[in-house]
Design an enzyme around this catalytic site. Structure first.
Site, short mmCIF file in Angstrom:
data_model
loop_
_atom_site.label_atom_id
_atom_site.label_comp_id
_atom_site.label_asym_id
_atom_site.label_seq_id
_atom_site.Cartn_x
_atom_site.Cartn_y
_atom_site.Cartn_z
N ARG A 58 -69.77 18.77 -27.85
CA ARG A 58 -71.04 19.49 -27.92
C ARG A 58 -70.88 20.92 -28.42
O ARG A 58 -71.79 21.47 -29.01
CB ARG A 58 -71.71 19.48 -26.54
CG ARG A 58 -72.39 18.14 -26.27
CD ARG A 58 -72.94 18.06 -24.89
NE ARG A 58 -71.86 18.20 -23.92
CZ ARG A 58 -71.97 17.92 -22.63
NH1 ARG A 58 -73.12 17.53 -22.14
NH2 ARG A 58 -70.96 18.05 -21.82
N LYS A 160 -58.82 8.39 -17.16
CA LYS A 160 -59.30 8.22 -15.82
C LYS A 160 -60.22 9.40 -15.48
O LYS A 160 -60.12 10.41 -16.17
CB LYS A 160 -58.14 8.15 -14.84
CG LYS A 160 -57.46 9.50 -14.60
CD LYS A 160 -56.32 9.31 -13.68
CE LYS A 160 -56.16 10.30 -12.60
NZ LYS A 160 -56.64 11.61 -12.61
N ASP A 189 -53.04 5.74 -17.85
CA ASP A 189 -52.55 6.38 -16.64
C ASP A 189 -51.26 7.06 -17.08
O ASP A 189 -50.28 6.40 -17.39
CB ASP A 189 -52.24 5.33 -15.56
CG ASP A 189 -51.77 5.99 -14.28
OD1 ASP A 189 -50.92 6.89 -14.35
OD2 ASP A 189 -52.25 5.61 -13.20
N HIS A 190 -51.29 8.38 -17.16
CA HIS A 190 -50.15 9.05 -17.82
C HIS A 190 -48.84 8.86 -17.05
O HIS A 190 -47.78 9.06 -17.61
CB HIS A 190 -50.45 10.53 -18.10
CG HIS A 190 -50.32 11.43 -16.93
ND1 HIS A 190 -51.27 11.53 -15.95
CD2 HIS A 190 -49.33 12.27 -16.57
CE1 HIS A 190 -50.86 12.40 -15.05
NE2 HIS A 190 -49.68 12.88 -15.39
N LYS A 194 -44.37 8.06 -18.23
CA LYS A 194 -43.18 8.80 -17.81
C LYS A 194 -41.96 7.89 -17.90
O LYS A 194 -41.97 6.79 -17.35
CB LYS A 194 -43.35 9.32 -16.37
CG LYS A 194 -44.40 10.43 -16.23
CD LYS A 194 -44.46 10.92 -14.79
CE LYS A 194 -45.68 11.79 -14.56
NZ LYS A 194 -45.55 13.17 -14.99
N ASP A 247 -58.18 10.82 -7.28
CA ASP A 247 -57.47 11.52 -8.35
C ASP A 247 -56.03 11.00 -8.53
O ASP A 247 -55.54 10.92 -9.64
CB ASP A 247 -57.44 13.03 -8.03
CG ASP A 247 -56.95 13.87 -9.20
OD1 ASP A 247 -57.31 13.55 -10.35
OD2 ASP A 247 -56.20 14.84 -8.97
N HIS A 252 -52.28 6.66 -10.04
CA HIS A 252 -50.83 6.90 -10.18
C HIS A 252 -50.04 6.22 -9.05
O HIS A 252 -49.04 5.55 -9.31
CB HIS A 252 -50.52 8.39 -10.19
CG HIS A 252 -51.30 9.18 -11.20
ND1 HIS A 252 -51.67 8.65 -12.41
CD2 HIS A 252 -51.79 10.44 -11.19
CE1 HIS A 252 -52.34 9.57 -13.10
NE2 HIS A 252 -52.43 10.65 -12.38
N LYS A 352 -52.06 18.51 -2.87
CA LYS A 352 -51.93 19.74 -3.67
C LYS A 352 -51.54 20.87 -2.72
O LYS A 352 -51.79 20.80 -1.52
CB LYS A 352 -53.25 20.06 -4.35
CG LYS A 352 -53.59 19.02 -5.41
CD LYS A 352 -54.51 19.57 -6.47
CE LYS A 352 -54.86 18.52 -7.51
NZ LYS A 352 -53.88 18.39 -8.58
C1 BG6 Z 1 -53.66 14.06 -12.97
C2 BG6 Z 1 -54.53 14.62 -11.89
O1 BG6 Z 1 -53.98 12.72 -13.21
O2 BG6 Z 1 -52.30 14.15 -12.57
C3 BG6 Z 1 -54.15 16.06 -11.57
O3 BG6 Z 1 -55.90 14.56 -12.29
C4 BG6 Z 1 -52.67 16.16 -11.28
O4 BG6 Z 1 -54.90 16.54 -10.48
C5 BG6 Z 1 -51.84 15.47 -12.37
O5 BG6 Z 1 -52.32 17.53 -11.21
C6 BG6 Z 1 -50.38 15.39 -11.97
O6 BG6 Z 1 -49.63 14.94 -13.06
P1 BG6 Z 1 -48.09 15.27 -13.19
O7 BG6 Z 1 -47.68 14.59 -14.45
O8 BG6 Z 1 -47.97 16.77 -13.25
O9 BG6 Z 1 -47.44 14.72 -11.97
#
Ligand code: BG6
Length: 503
Positions: A58, A160, A189-190, A194, A247, A252, A352
């Site tokens: 936007r 996500k 899902d990152h 890894k 989250d 994860h 966190k």
């Molecule tokens: C993300 C969350 O998916 O993963 C964040 O939304 C979090 O809140 C992050 O900080 C953590 O990723 P990593 O790779 O730093 O463990």
């Protein structure tokens, strides 16, 4: 006879020509993760020469402004990326407006003509989740959910959170599936990108010594910790709608757990691995909301100290309500009801503003049936443990008892450590880089299938429901500590304790 996988191994070093479109192109995720990952691919020579990028958002930017952002995302200043950036285009517009997608269609046709992107498209939804369905439907209406002339594929990468509970995830899926077939949808899902998460598969299935002990007969307990020392940073607004369970745990943690505890897949390919993950997730016991209360702890950080510096409490963060009930910490006790794992408690926690950033999986093994040494001399002996460290200082440690030199027979716990950094000098690609490469190449192995998402929501929904009740049991902890004290009690009840990560 040697077994041969029915699926061709991935051999391509560069993906096919394509035009990639990022929705949410002026946002934080694009600048912090997607553009650096793309530039990394380009500079490694892993992007096709006939690649271009179109940003949609936007914010009223010109092509040049978007190109500037893309240029700055490449810390290395690589020549290949700099050259590619010249062709990048930007479409400013509302996601609900037809003219945004009319314009996108024109720009895509130009890309095919000028950059030779061959009618192939990769759409990346990096927007707020509430517009996912809107964008998918608009792409279908415009007819650009199908390849352009001469093209082979159109894929949709979705960030996500995929829904906010089971019902909304099902609804989102139904909407996305009106425009895209499941085989076109790549849910990111990152954590799966890894290297060390993938290494769980190597450890388990490329070695003969672990699998025989990977079950209830030898393993007494499993712990998964995903700890972060950062707070919510500038994402307070988003986090208020999410919380730690949505989250981190729903995605994860469930993915790491599934890979660690699933049965061996017949083949290491997308469908077989994902079939096994789903089977494992389906074996996780789902409590009623009433039972869930006793199996979980939720917490929220208050002001405290991290790395010797004072930090504010969650409720003082930007865009967070002064009386917020959102959890920044979760601990759960799960059970996996199948032949391999019945009776083995699985403790997971995430939070966190904990003392350190550390993600690890611990398999704790049964104690010896009888300790034939005089008790007092072996008081330092702890059960054998295998610790899979996902981050930082990626590696694997085996904890076992060794004799302390001297006349008395004293046994103490020691650690045998394997560190990735020392053993293998190639750190590989960052998670996003790897996943983008796979999405472009059409390999869905490290992406989440719809039945996995659904089952993960089924598992966490009862906790969400229980916590939505008035006074939903929020416990406070000081930033810089390992979470609310009551999380210790969750384990103490069964005579257990959280493992203190080696920092
Ligand atoms: C993300 C969350 O998916 O993963 C964040 O939304 C979090 O809140 C992050 O900080 C953590 O990723 P990593 O790779 O730093 O463990």
């Amino acid at each position: 006879m040697t077994n041969v996988s029915p699926v061709a191994p991935r051999v391509a070093t560069t993906p096919p020509p394509l035009a990639m479109v990022i929705f949410g192109a002026s946002g934080d995720l694009t600048a912090r993760k997607i553009l650096p990952a793309l530039s990394d691919l380009a500079n490694r020579g892993r992007l096709n020469e006939r690649f271009t990028l179109i940003g949609v958002a936007r914010t009223e930017w010109s092509d040049e402004e978007f190109q500037d952002v893309a240029r700055k995302a490449d810390a290395s200043g690589g020549a290949t990326w700099a050259r590619l950036v010249e062709s990048f285009r930007y479409v400013a517009g509302e996601y609900a407006a037809t003219k945004t997608f009319d314009r996108l269609k024109e720009v895509l046709a130009e890309a095919d003509k000028n950059q030779g992107t061959g009618g192939n498209r990769l759409y990346y939804l990096a927007t707020i989740p509430s517009v996912f369905a809107l964008v998918a439907e608009a792409l279908a209406k415009e007819g650009v959910n199908r390849p352009g002339e001469g093209g082979d594929f159109v894929r949709l990468v979705v960030e996500k959170p995929y829904g906010r509970d089971l019902a909304s995830a099902l609804e989102l899926d139904a909407q996305v599936h009106t425009a895209f077939d499941e085989s076109q949808v790549f849910r990111i899902d990152h954590y799966l990108g890894k290297e060390t998460v993938q290494n769980v598969l190597a450890l388990r299935f490329a070695n003969a010594i672990f699998e025989p002990i990977w079950n209830r007969r030898y393993v007494e307990q499993v712990q998964i910790t995903v700890a972060e020392s950062i707070g919510v940073e500038h994402r307070g607004g988003f986090y208020e709608t999410a919380g730690a369970l949505r989250d981190i745990v729903q995605n994860h943690v469930m993915q790491v757990l599934a890979l660690t505890m699933m049965e061996p897949p017949t083949w290491m390919d997308a469908e077989h691995i994902r079939d096994e993950k789903v089977k494992l997730l389906r074996a996780i016991d789902i409590p009623s909301p009433d039972e869930a209360v006793d199996k979980a702890v939720r917490g929220q950080y208050q002001a405290g100290v991290i790395d010797a510096a004072p930090v504010v409490g969650y409720r003082e963060e930007d865009d967070v309500a002064g009386d917020s009930q959102t959890e920044t910490y979760v601990a759960l006790r799960l059970n996996v009801d199948n032949w391999r794992w019945a009776g083995v408690p699985v403790y997971v926690r995430t939070g966190k503003r904990l003392p350190a950033r550390v993600t690890e999986i611990t398999m704790r093994f049964h104690e010896v049936p009888f300790l034939a040494f005089e008790g007092t001399l072996s008081r330092d002996l702890r059960p054998n443990m295998l610790v899979l460290r996902i981050q930082p200082h990626e590696g694997i440690s085996l904890k076992f008892g060794a004799k302390v030199p001297g006349e008395a027979f004293r046994v103490q716990s020691v650690s045998m450590d394997f560190g990735y950094e020392q053993a293998i000098h190639d750190t590989g690609m960052d998670g996003y880089t790897r996943l983008l490469f796979d999405a472009m190449s059409g390999d869905p192995t490290l992406f989440i299938r719809t039945d996995e998402v659904e089952q993960a929501w089924r598992i966490v929904d009862p906790y969400l429901e229980a916590w939505a009740q008035p006074g939903g049991g929020l416990h406070f902890y000081n930033a810089g500590t390992w979470g609310p004290h009551i999380a210790e009690l969750l384990l103490q009840r069964s005579g257990d304790a959280w493992r203190e990560p080696d920092l």
